[in-house]
Design a protein around this motif. Structure first.
Motif, short mmCIF file in Angstrom:
data_model
loop_
_atom_site.label_atom_id
_atom_site.label_comp_id
_atom_site.label_asym_id
_atom_site.label_seq_id
_atom_site.Cartn_x
_atom_site.Cartn_y
_atom_site.Cartn_z
N ARG A 8 0.37 -1.05 0.07
CA ARG A 8 -0.01 -0.35 0.55
C ARG A 8 0.69 1.21 0.00
O ARG A 8 0.75 2.02 -0.53
CB ARG A 8 -1.13 0.15 0.89
N ARG A 9 1.93 0.82 1.19
CA ARG A 9 2.64 2.29 0.80
C ARG A 9 3.33 3.10 -0.52
O ARG A 9 3.19 4.01 -0.83
CB ARG A 9 3.52 2.68 1.78
N GLY A 10 4.03 1.65 -0.73
CA GLY A 10 4.98 1.74 -2.22
C GLY A 10 3.97 1.58 -3.67
O GLY A 10 4.27 1.72 -4.45
N MET A 11 3.04 1.60 -3.23
CA MET A 11 1.49 1.47 -4.43
C MET A 11 1.75 0.84 -5.54
O MET A 11 2.03 0.90 -6.84
CB MET A 11 1.21 2.86 -4.73
N SER A 12 1.84 -0.62 -4.83
CA SER A 12 1.89 -1.69 -5.56
C SER A 12 1.22 -3.19 -5.36
O SER A 12 0.81 -3.23 -4.46
CB SER A 12 3.93 -1.94 -5.44
N LEU A 13 1.01 -3.73 -6.42
CA LEU A 13 0.53 -5.22 -6.41
C LEU A 13 1.32 -5.99 -7.24
O LEU A 13 1.50 -5.96 -8.60
CB LEU A 13 -0.92 -5.28 -7.14
N THR A 39 -7.70 -4.96 -14.91
CA THR A 39 -8.55 -3.26 -14.91
C THR A 39 -7.80 -2.48 -13.92
O THR A 39 -8.33 -1.50 -14.12
CB THR A 39 -10.30 -3.80 -13.98
N ALA A 40 -7.25 -3.14 -13.38
CA ALA A 40 -6.30 -2.06 -12.25
C ALA A 40 -5.44 -1.66 -13.33
O ALA A 40 -4.57 -0.15 -12.68
CB ALA A 40 -5.65 -3.09 -11.03
N ALA A 41 -4.50 -2.11 -14.27
CA ALA A 41 -3.72 -1.62 -14.88
C ALA A 41 -4.16 -1.02 -16.09
O ALA A 41 -3.08 -0.16 -16.52
CB ALA A 41 -2.95 -3.66 -16.02
N ARG A 54 4.10 1.03 -13.84
CA ARG A 54 4.92 0.71 -14.04
C ARG A 54 4.36 -0.80 -13.70
O ARG A 54 3.75 -0.95 -13.02
CB ARG A 54 5.78 0.55 -13.06
N ILE A 55 4.02 -1.56 -15.58
CA ILE A 55 3.64 -2.83 -15.26
C ILE A 55 4.39 -3.71 -16.08
O ILE A 55 4.61 -3.48 -16.82
CB ILE A 55 2.33 -2.96 -16.13
N VAL A 56 4.65 -4.88 -15.44
CA VAL A 56 5.18 -5.94 -15.89
C VAL A 56 4.81 -7.19 -15.91
O VAL A 56 4.47 -7.74 -14.99
CB VAL A 56 7.02 -6.23 -15.31
N GLU A 57 4.56 -7.79 -16.84
CA GLU A 57 3.85 -9.29 -16.96
C GLU A 57 5.37 -10.24 -17.28
O GLU A 57 5.77 -10.20 -18.34
CB GLU A 57 2.94 -9.04 -18.01
N LEU A 62 2.37 -10.64 -12.27
CA LEU A 62 2.15 -10.18 -12.86
C LEU A 62 2.54 -8.36 -12.09
O LEU A 62 2.48 -8.99 -11.13
CB LEU A 62 0.87 -9.42 -12.90
N ARG A 63 3.27 -7.98 -11.73
CA ARG A 63 3.64 -6.48 -11.35
C ARG A 63 2.48 -5.51 -11.54
O ARG A 63 3.52 -4.69 -13.06
CB ARG A 63 4.83 -6.18 -10.91
N ILE A 64 2.35 -4.57 -11.22
CA ILE A 64 1.34 -2.91 -11.11
C ILE A 64 1.83 -2.22 -10.18
O ILE A 64 1.85 -2.92 -8.82
CB ILE A 64 -0.09 -3.83 -10.91
N ALA A 65 2.36 -1.01 -11.01
CA ALA A 65 3.04 -0.32 -9.27
C ALA A 65 3.18 1.24 -10.58
O ALA A 65 2.65 0.97 -11.33
CB ALA A 65 4.52 -0.19 -9.48
#
Length: 104
Positions: A8-13, A39-41, A54-57, A62-65
């Motif tokens: 949450r602090r770094g805003m990444s999933l 949807t988030a991406a 920043r999206i890395v698949e 999957l990393r979404i930030a």
């Protein structure tokens, strides 16, 4: 199992793994998790000038930030918080298929 982690602090999933709820192409848990992630991406990309996504698949992950512009931090966090509720609901409904971890 899908392992979902929200910084949450770094805003990444971060998402890793597979639900293994049903056969490939028919796994409703995997489809639900994918729909939330995509949807988030897409929402972050729609606001690219404010959120700098920043999206890395990669296969199985999957990393979404986002790195929000000045004054956009609250909006970015609200979007990710909303998506995260969906992952928490999936984990409640399918605890053998989805695990969630939230870092404040």
């Amino acid at each position: 199992m899908i392992r979902a982690r929200y910084g949450r602090r770094g805003m990444s999933l971060d998402l890793r793994g597979h639900a293994l709820y049903g056969p490939k192409g028919q796994d409703v848990v995997c489809a639900a998790a994918s729909a939330l992630a995509f949807t988030a991406a897409a929402a972050l990309q729609d606001e690219a000038e404010r959120f700098y996504p920043r999206i890395v698949e990669r296969p199985g992950s999957l990393r979404i930030a986002c790195e929000p512009a000045e004054g956009s931090r609250r909006a970015c966090r609200r979007l990710l918080d909303t998506i995260w509720i969906g992952f928490e609901l999936l984990a409640q409904q399918f605890p053998d298929c989805v695990s969630v971890e939230k870092e404040e």
